[in-house]
Design an enzyme around this catalytic site. Structure first.
Site, PDB file in Angstrom:
ATOM      1  N   SER A 243      62.004   7.426  97.313  1.00  0.00           N
ATOM      2  CA  SER A 243      62.067   7.956  96.418  1.00  0.00           C
ATOM      3  C   SER A 243      62.322   7.932  94.494  1.00  0.00           C
ATOM      4  O   SER A 243      62.642   7.060  94.559  1.00  0.00           O
ATOM      5  CB  SER A 243      63.369   8.509  96.637  1.00  0.00           C
TER       6      SER A 243
ATOM      7  N   GLY B 197      70.742  16.445  95.869  1.00  0.00           N
ATOM      8  CA  GLY B 197      71.210  16.700  94.872  1.00  0.00           C
ATOM      9  C   GLY B 197      71.366  15.021  93.279  1.00  0.00           C
ATOM     10  O   GLY B 197      70.154  14.930  92.312  1.00  0.00           O
ATOM     11  N   PHE B 198      71.553  14.152  93.799  1.00  0.00           N
ATOM     12  CA  PHE B 198      71.990  13.009  93.455  1.00  0.00           C
ATOM     13  C   PHE B 198      70.838  11.576  94.464  1.00  0.00           C
ATOM     14  O   PHE B 198      71.976  11.820  95.563  1.00  0.00           O
ATOM     15  CB  PHE B 198      72.900  12.873  92.709  1.00  0.00           C
ATOM     16  N   GLY B 199      70.856  11.139  93.556  1.00  0.00           N
ATOM     17  CA  GLY B 199      70.914   9.485  94.009  1.00  0.00           C
ATOM     18  C   GLY B 199      71.667   8.256  94.008  1.00  0.00           C
ATOM     19  O   GLY B 199      72.721   8.803  93.370  1.00  0.00           O
TER      20      GLY B 199
ATOM     21  N   MET C 247      64.106  21.136  96.928  1.00  0.00           N
ATOM     22  CA  MET C 247      65.432  21.177  96.504  1.00  0.00           C
ATOM     23  C   MET C 247      65.461  22.337  96.253  1.00  0.00           C
ATOM     24  O   MET C 247      66.870  22.286  94.701  1.00  0.00           O
ATOM     25  CB  MET C 247      66.462  19.994  96.237  1.00  0.00           C
TER      26      MET C 247
ATOM     27  N   ASP D 185      60.904  14.074  94.904  1.00  0.00           N
ATOM     28  CA  ASP D 185      63.048  15.106  94.702  1.00  0.00           C
ATOM     29  C   ASP D 185      62.970  16.456  93.993  1.00  0.00           C
ATOM     30  O   ASP D 185      62.875  15.861  93.166  1.00  0.00           O
ATOM     31  CB  ASP D 185      64.018  14.601  94.933  1.00  0.00           C
TER      32      ASP D 185
ATOM     33  N   HIS E 143      57.982  10.324  98.633  1.00  0.00           N
ATOM     34  CA  HIS E 143      58.846  10.995  98.661  1.00  0.00           C
ATOM     35  C   HIS E 143      59.746  11.251  97.062  1.00  0.00           C
ATOM     36  O   HIS E 143      59.920  10.753  96.149  1.00  0.00           O
ATOM     37  CB  HIS E 143      60.772  10.259  99.114  1.00  0.00           C
TER      38      HIS E 143
ATOM     39  N   ASP F  80      67.510  11.236 104.863  1.00  0.00           N
ATOM     40  CA  ASP F  80      67.473  10.631 103.427  1.00  0.00           C
ATOM     41  C   ASP F  80      68.586  10.754 102.472  1.00  0.00           C
ATOM     42  O   ASP F  80      69.556  11.971 103.136  1.00  0.00           O
ATOM     43  CB  ASP F  80      66.965  12.055 103.119  1.00  0.00           C
ATOM     44  N   GLY F  81      69.350  10.046 102.369  1.00  0.00           N
ATOM     45  CA  GLY F  81      70.067   9.300 101.181  1.00  0.00           C
ATOM     46  C   GLY F  81      71.228   8.061 101.585  1.00  0.00           C
ATOM     47  O   GLY F  81      71.625   8.252 102.842  1.00  0.00           O
TER      48      GLY F  81
ATOM     49  N   HIS G  24      59.675  16.779  98.692  1.00  0.00           N
ATOM     50  CA  HIS G  24      61.068  17.335  98.770  1.00  0.00           C
ATOM     51  C   HIS G  24      61.718  18.670  97.313  1.00  0.00           C
ATOM     52  O   HIS G  24      62.478  18.627  97.066  1.00  0.00           O
ATOM     53  CB  HIS G  24      62.078  16.507  99.674  1.00  0.00           C
TER      54      HIS G  24
ATOM     55  N   MET H  61      64.561  19.330  92.364  1.00  0.00           N
ATOM     56  CA  MET H  61      65.605  19.743  91.862  1.00  0.00           C
ATOM     57  C   MET H  61      65.539  20.952  91.049  1.00  0.00           C
ATOM     58  O   MET H  61      64.721  20.859  89.738  1.00  0.00           O
ATOM     59  CB  MET H  61      66.558  19.032  92.238  1.00  0.00           C
TER      60      MET H  61
ATOM     61  N   MET I 119      69.483  15.437 106.436  1.00  0.00           N
ATOM     62  CA  MET I 119      70.243  14.386 104.909  1.00  0.00           C
ATOM     63  C   MET I 119      71.314  13.413 105.188  1.00  0.00           C
ATOM     64  O   MET I 119      71.928  14.860 105.918  1.00  0.00           O
ATOM     65  CB  MET I 119      70.535  16.049 104.045  1.00  0.00           C
TER      66      MET I 119
HETATM   67  C1  DX5 Z   1      69.204  13.056  97.624  1.00  0.00           C
HETATM   68  C2  DX5 Z   1      67.101  13.596  97.604  1.00  0.00           C
HETATM   69  C3  DX5 Z   1      67.145  12.212  97.861  1.00  0.00           C
HETATM   70  C4  DX5 Z   1      67.452  10.470  97.300  1.00  0.00           C
HETATM   71  C5  DX5 Z   1      67.725   9.602  97.942  1.00  0.00           C
HETATM   72  O1  DX5 Z   1      69.554  14.379  96.683  1.00  0.00           O
HETATM   73  O2  DX5 Z   1      66.950  14.020  98.070  1.00  0.00           O
HETATM   74  O3  DX5 Z   1      66.206  11.792  98.253  1.00  0.00           O
HETATM   75  O4  DX5 Z   1      66.682  10.758  95.698  1.00  0.00           O
HETATM   76  O5  DX5 Z   1      68.284   8.577  97.015  1.00  0.00           O
HETATM   77  P1  DX5 Z   1      69.366   7.305  97.371  1.00  0.00           P
HETATM   78  O6  DX5 Z   1      68.172   6.458  98.387  1.00  0.00           O
HETATM   79  O7  DX5 Z   1      69.560   6.650  96.791  1.00  0.00           O
HETATM   80  O8  DX5 Z   1      70.504   7.858  97.857  1.00  0.00           O
HETATM   81 ZN    ZN Z   2      65.120  13.292  99.475  1.00  0.00          ZN
END
Ligand code: DX5
Ligand code: ZN
Length: 225
Positions: free
Chosen positions: A7, A145-147, A68, A34, A32, A178-179, A66, A36, A140
């Site tokens: 991602s 929302g956040f990594g 969101m 993301d 991937h 994912d996540g 993806h 948002m 998920m």
């Molecule tokens: C979260 C994203 C993920 C995120 C994963 O909202 O959809 O794709 O980038 O990040 P990590 O692997 O750091 O949890």
């Molecule tokens: Zn994602």
């Protein structure tokens, strides 16, 4: 064969081009992305402009976008034109996922694959109706929302359920997760039946610092190969 989908949310956007070249050289086949909107999730990331830039950086890698966002259909033409190979929408934004998946296909001239994603608290009831319509289900394993969040192990129940369904399916779903994927959680996801594991922080960062190379090693570690 299980695949890894890095991602780019966790990559260094200041050095995105060279980072992506190194990722491609490491043999990664899926990226991937993301997107948002600040409404569906409490964060804003990037839109079609970055997808298009990523497309120019790599012709080989499959771009999984993806979304969101609250209104995936409205923005489908832009992401399709930007070079998305797959468009993944969220189950939570619609009452009729079958209809929405079909509408996304149509907006993208039937040239993209469509996937559906479920938040950790969203049941996957009725996913069977999407066979042949959605090629991928993205489970998920964190709240979107956040990594860099903690993996929620309970979400593996969904992975197992879809994997079970796949055994007798004519057009089995690609099961993605994912996540919170890291060397400790990746084997759990793979054992449950995940075929694509998305990794942001664990892939693009090393003890908090951006990584620009050695992607091969981290990919092997995450995939257990
Ligand atoms: C979260 C994203 C993920 C995120 C994963 O909202 O959809 O794709 O980038 O990040 P990590 O692997 O750091 O949890
Ligand atoms: Zn994602």
């Amino acid at each position: 064969m299980v695949k890894l989908a890095p991602s780019i949310l966790s990559a260094d956007f200041n050095r995105l081009g060279e980072t992506l070249s190194a990722v491609e050289k490491a043999g990664i086949m899926i990226l991937h992305l993301d997107v948002m909107d600040g409404h569906f999730v409490p964060n804003i990331s990037f839109g079609p402009l970055i997808v298009e830039a990523v497309r120019r950086a790599t012709s080989r890698m499959h771009l999984n976008v993806h979304l969101m966002i609250r209104d995936p259909l409205l923005y489908t033409p832009q992401f399709y034109k930007a070079g998305a190979d797959s468009i993944i929408f969220h189950r939570e934004v619609t009452t009729d996922p079958v209809e929405l998946a079909g509408a996304i296909q149509s907006e993208a001239n039937y040239r993209v694959k469509v996937g559906i994603s479920y938040n950790p608290e969203t049941p996957i009831d009725g996913f069977e109706q999407l066979e042949g319509i959605c090629s991928e289900i993205l489970v998920m394993s964190v709240h979107p929302g956040f990594g860099g969040q903690q993996f929620i192990p309970e979400t593996l129940t969904k992975v197992k359920k879809i994997a079970e369904y796949n055994k007798a399916a004519k057009e089995p779903f690609i099961i993605s997760i994912d996540g919170g994927i890291n060397p400790r959680t990746a084997p759990l996801a793979i054992a449950a039946g995940a075929q694509v594991i998305v990794a942001g922080n664990a892939f693009f960062k090393d003890q908090g610092e951006y990584r620009y190379d050695h992607f091969n090693e981290i990919a092997n570690t995450l995939l257990g190969s």
